[in-house]
Motif scaffolding. Sequence first.
Motif, PDB file in Angstrom:
ATOM      1  N   SER A   1       0.848  -1.197   0.000  1.00 17.94           N
ATOM      2  CA  SER A   1       0.000   0.000   0.000  1.00 17.94           C
ATOM      3  C   SER A   1       0.880   1.242   0.000  1.00 17.94           C
ATOM      4  O   SER A   1       1.973   1.253   0.576  1.00 17.94           O
ATOM      5  CB  SER A   1      -0.912   0.006   1.232  1.00 17.94           C
ATOM      6  N   PHE A   2       0.367   2.292  -0.614  1.00 18.83           N
ATOM      7  CA  PHE A   2       1.131   3.527  -0.755  1.00 18.83           C
ATOM      8  C   PHE A   2       0.648   4.618   0.206  1.00 18.83           C
ATOM      9  O   PHE A   2       1.196   5.713   0.218  1.00 18.83           O
ATOM     10  CB  PHE A   2       1.042   4.026  -2.204  1.00 18.83           C
ATOM     11  N   ASN A   3      -0.385   4.305   0.980  1.00 21.75           N
ATOM     12  CA  ASN A   3      -0.877   5.246   1.985  1.00 21.75           C
ATOM     13  C   ASN A   3      -0.912   4.533   3.335  1.00 21.75           C
ATOM     14  O   ASN A   3      -0.396   3.427   3.478  1.00 21.75           O
ATOM     15  CB  ASN A   3      -2.260   5.788   1.588  1.00 21.75           C
ATOM     16  N   ARG A   4      -1.547   5.137   4.325  1.00 25.00           N
ATOM     17  CA  ARG A   4      -1.507   4.620   5.689  1.00 25.00           C
ATOM     18  C   ARG A   4      -2.733   3.777   6.039  1.00 25.00           C
ATOM     19  O   ARG A   4      -3.109   3.688   7.205  1.00 25.00           O
ATOM     20  CB  ARG A   4      -1.321   5.776   6.670  1.00 25.00           C
ATOM     21  N   VAL A   5      -3.336   3.127   5.052  1.00 24.92           N
ATOM     22  CA  VAL A   5      -4.505   2.296   5.322  1.00 24.92           C
ATOM     23  C   VAL A   5      -4.184   1.170   6.304  1.00 24.92           C
ATOM     24  O   VAL A   5      -5.051   0.732   7.070  1.00 24.92           O
ATOM     25  CB  VAL A   5      -5.089   1.728   4.004  1.00 24.92           C
ATOM     26  N   ALA A   6      -2.929   0.701   6.323  1.00 20.88           N
ATOM     27  CA  ALA A   6      -2.545  -0.392   7.214  1.00 20.88           C
ATOM     28  C   ALA A   6      -1.638   0.060   8.352  1.00 20.88           C
ATOM     29  O   ALA A   6      -1.038  -0.756   9.042  1.00 20.88           O
ATOM     30  CB  ALA A   6      -1.840  -1.491   6.420  1.00 20.88           C
ATOM     31  N   ASP A   7      -1.558   1.361   8.584  1.00 21.07           N
ATOM     32  CA  ASP A   7      -0.673   1.876   9.635  1.00 21.07           C
ATOM     33  C   ASP A   7      -1.362   1.833  10.997  1.00 21.07           C
ATOM     34  O   ASP A   7      -2.597   1.753  11.094  1.00 21.07           O
ATOM     35  CB  ASP A   7      -0.248   3.304   9.306  1.00 21.07           C
ATOM     36  N   THR A   8      -0.576   1.898  12.046  1.00 21.97           N
ATOM     37  CA  THR A   8      -1.086   1.976  13.416  1.00 21.97           C
ATOM     38  C   THR A   8      -0.011   2.585  14.306  1.00 21.97           C
ATOM     39  O   THR A   8       1.184   2.440  14.027  1.00 21.97           O
ATOM     40  CB  THR A   8      -1.483   0.593  13.957  1.00 21.97           C
ATOM     41  N   ASP A   9      -0.454   3.240  15.366  1.00 18.94           N
ATOM     42  CA  ASP A   9       0.505   3.713  16.357  1.00 18.94           C
ATOM     43  C   ASP A   9       0.658   2.714  17.496  1.00 18.94           C
ATOM     44  O   ASP A   9       1.331   2.986  18.489  1.00 18.94           O
ATOM     45  CB  ASP A   9       0.095   5.083  16.913  1.00 18.94           C
ATOM     46  N   GLY A  10       0.045   1.536  17.332  1.00 23.13           N
ATOM     47  CA  GLY A  10       0.128   0.493  18.342  1.00 23.13           C
ATOM     48  C   GLY A  10       0.976  -0.675  17.883  1.00 23.13           C
ATOM     49  O   GLY A  10       2.175  -0.538  17.663  1.00 23.13           O
ATOM     50  N   THR A  11       0.341  -1.834  17.701  1.00 19.21           N
ATOM     51  CA  THR A  11       1.036  -3.080  17.369  1.00 19.21           C
ATOM     52  C   THR A  11       0.811  -3.458  15.914  1.00 19.21           C
ATOM     53  O   THR A  11      -0.324  -3.505  15.452  1.00 19.21           O
ATOM     54  CB  THR A  11       0.527  -4.225  18.264  1.00 19.21           C
ATOM     55  N   HIS A  12       1.894  -3.724  15.205  1.00 15.38           N
ATOM     56  CA  HIS A  12       1.805  -4.264  13.852  1.00 15.38           C
ATOM     57  C   HIS A  12       2.029  -5.767  13.899  1.00 15.38           C
ATOM     58  O   HIS A  12       2.999  -6.250  14.489  1.00 15.38           O
ATOM     59  CB  HIS A  12       2.832  -3.622  12.927  1.00 15.38           C
ATOM     60  N   ILE A  13       1.116  -6.497  13.262  1.00 14.07           N
ATOM     61  CA  ILE A  13       1.247  -7.942  13.127  1.00 14.07           C
ATOM     62  C   ILE A  13       1.592  -8.243  11.682  1.00 14.07           C
ATOM     63  O   ILE A  13       0.788  -7.998  10.775  1.00 14.07           O
ATOM     64  CB  ILE A  13      -0.057  -8.650  13.533  1.00 14.07           C
ATOM     65  N   LEU A  14       2.806  -8.734  11.439  1.00 19.13           N
ATOM     66  CA  LEU A  14       3.208  -9.136  10.100  1.00 19.13           C
ATOM     67  C   LEU A  14       2.863 -10.604   9.896  1.00 19.13           C
ATOM     68  O   LEU A  14       3.093 -11.429  10.788  1.00 19.13           O
ATOM     69  CB  LEU A  14       4.703  -8.895   9.884  1.00 19.13           C
ATOM     70  N   LEU A  15       2.314 -10.916   8.744  1.00 17.93           N
ATOM     71  CA  LEU A  15       1.798 -12.254   8.476  1.00 17.93           C
ATOM     72  C   LEU A  15       2.817 -13.167   7.822  1.00 17.93           C
ATOM     73  O   LEU A  15       2.494 -14.295   7.469  1.00 17.93           O
ATOM     74  CB  LEU A  15       0.559 -12.140   7.583  1.00 17.93           C
ATOM     75  N   ASP A  16       4.064 -12.715   7.692  1.00 18.03           N
ATOM     76  CA  ASP A  16       5.041 -13.463   6.908  1.00 18.03           C
ATOM     77  C   ASP A  16       5.554 -14.726   7.589  1.00 18.03           C
ATOM     78  O   ASP A  16       6.161 -15.571   6.938  1.00 18.03           O
ATOM     79  CB  ASP A  16       6.216 -12.569   6.518  1.00 18.03           C
ATOM     80  N   SER A  17       5.339 -14.861   8.902  1.00 14.84           N
ATOM     81  CA  SER A  17       5.802 -16.061   9.592  1.00 14.84           C
ATOM     82  C   SER A  17       4.707 -17.094   9.827  1.00 14.84           C
ATOM     83  O   SER A  17       4.965 -18.163  10.383  1.00 14.84           O
ATOM     84  CB  SER A  17       6.436 -15.678  10.942  1.00 14.84           C
ATOM     85  N   LEU A  18       3.488 -16.778   9.442  1.00 12.50           N
ATOM     86  CA  LEU A  18       2.421 -17.771   9.545  1.00 12.50           C
ATOM     87  C   LEU A  18       2.670 -18.897   8.539  1.00 12.50           C
ATOM     88  O   LEU A  18       3.278 -18.670   7.486  1.00 12.50           O
ATOM     89  CB  LEU A  18       1.059 -17.136   9.266  1.00 12.50           C
ATOM     90  N   PRO A  19       2.216 -20.105   8.840  1.00 12.74           N
ATOM     91  CA  PRO A  19       2.394 -21.203   7.879  1.00 12.74           C
ATOM     92  C   PRO A  19       1.807 -20.848   6.515  1.00 12.74           C
ATOM     93  O   PRO A  19       0.717 -20.269   6.434  1.00 12.74           O
ATOM     94  CB  PRO A  19       1.628 -22.359   8.530  1.00 12.74           C
ATOM     95  N   GLN A  20       2.526 -21.176   5.473  1.00 10.71           N
ATOM     96  CA  GLN A  20       2.079 -20.879   4.107  1.00 10.71           C
ATOM     97  C   GLN A  20       1.192 -22.018   3.595  1.00 10.71           C
ATOM     98  O   GLN A  20       1.533 -22.744   2.656  1.00 10.71           O
ATOM     99  CB  GLN A  20       3.287 -20.673   3.203  1.00 10.71           C
ATOM    100  N   ASP A  21       0.047 -22.170   4.233  1.00 16.50           N
ATOM    101  CA  ASP A  21      -0.839 -23.297   3.934  1.00 16.50           C
ATOM    102  C   ASP A  21      -1.647 -23.058   2.663  1.00 16.50           C
ATOM    103  O   ASP A  21      -2.202 -21.971   2.456  1.00 16.50           O
ATOM    104  CB  ASP A  21      -1.805 -23.535   5.096  1.00 16.50           C
ATOM    105  N   ILE A  22      -1.724 -24.083   1.832  1.00 20.63           N
ATOM    106  CA  ILE A  22      -2.576 -24.087   0.647  1.00 20.63           C
ATOM    107  C   ILE A  22      -3.278 -25.436   0.621  1.00 20.63           C
ATOM    108  O   ILE A  22      -2.642 -26.471   0.415  1.00 20.63           O
ATOM    109  CB  ILE A  22      -1.771 -23.886  -0.646  1.00 20.63           C
ATOM    110  N   GLU A  23      -4.591 -25.440   0.842  1.00 17.91           N
ATOM    111  CA  GLU A  23      -5.364 -26.681   0.886  1.00 17.91           C
ATOM    112  C   GLU A  23      -6.398 -26.664  -0.228  1.00 17.91           C
ATOM    113  O   GLU A  23      -7.383 -25.930  -0.165  1.00 17.91           O
ATOM    114  CB  GLU A  23      -6.056 -26.840   2.240  1.00 17.91           C
TER     115      GLU A  23
END
Length: 417
Positions: free
Chosen positions: A42-64
């Motif tokens: 994203s090029f704007n702050r739609v996903a920004d926060t002044d609190g906690t950011h949770i990055l999803l890159d370490s979740l299992p890469q499941d495809i079922e």
Amino acid sequence: MKNWAGNLEYSSAKVHHPSTVDEVQRLVADATRVKALGSRHSFNRVADTDGTHILLDSLPQDIELLADKGTVKVSAGISYGALCRALEERGFAIHNLASLPHISVAGAIQTGTHGSGVNNPSLAAAVVGIDLVRPSGELVTLTADDDDFLASVVGLGALGIVTGLELAVRPSYDMRQRVLTDLPWDRAVASFAEIASSAYSVSFFTNYTGDMIPQVWLKALDSEAALPGLFGGTPATAALHPLPGMSAENCTIQLDEPGKWLDRLPHFRHEFTPSNGEELQSEFILPLGAAPAALEAVRSLADKLAPLLFISEIRTIAADEFWLSPFYRQQSVALHFTWKPLQAEVEAVLPELESALAQFGSRPHWGKLFTPALYDFAALYPRFEDFRALAQANDPAGKFRNGLLDSVLGVAAPANS
């Protein structure tokens, strides 16, 4: 921590890379403010926060793959490139792709990202189920039978953290791609709907100057008849990059050579992995019937826009039913602007461009640069008031809110305590 383009630095006080959905649930429950990040495209702050950011890159890469049901279940942080390769190995496909296959599935869907084609709806249209973590940490799964499903799929992160999705799939298919050069502008304006409908997916590339559109990319199903007339354009005799003078090495195969859907629908190859992009992006979505007049309105600003542009791409998208989708009940044309990394100059000209498009009912892409104060979102989106009420009911403390969401929804979240 910055976004993919490097044009903004996130405001979070804490950053976590949870490895399980249970951990996501605990982090959300314990946070005062929290947002998820996928590929940070994203090029704007739609996903920004002044609190906690949770990055999803370490979740299992499941495809079922659920072949008998015609769906696939995926983890939210997986990229379209990884998903497409896994589906093709099993003989399946999805209906559409964005120009860059490296974006995350959840982030693309939550912001209404799309591909192209007058009969092809956005990426969100494939969603048949969505897993969300609510402010309390509760994990819920919504399907079309649930009242708030159509509000949640393109939800801007306002209704929960997406941890998984179920998408409709179809059998794999072959495509071919042709590029036309020097399409006369007068022909493009006069016959826009005809040209845009002449292949499965069509993209026009221009900077709005001169009498010609430099490139038109036509992506056709291999099962379709030969592509129709050239509309006054000239077929390219060598592979091209959308940007003049750039090598086509990283672009998908052209020159009408047949290939699999995942190697033709995007503009760029899956194996090409961009680490960052020194560019800015805006996009404005209008009713398809407004395309000729809207294009002329933008062309009248060409002397101001062209010096700031790398390129502009014009595409079409079919209607859908998602409350905050820019394509809500509207067959659409999207005017996409890839700007040079000159943010102050771009932000100075954007209001004039947005004002010129306002008369056509322009809706901005939620993940790109726009000026929120210029839009009456309640007038543009018939279910907007319902969405605002649902967001407040589901998240009364404003855990998933931020400055951009406050400006869009028109109601400030409670102060962070």
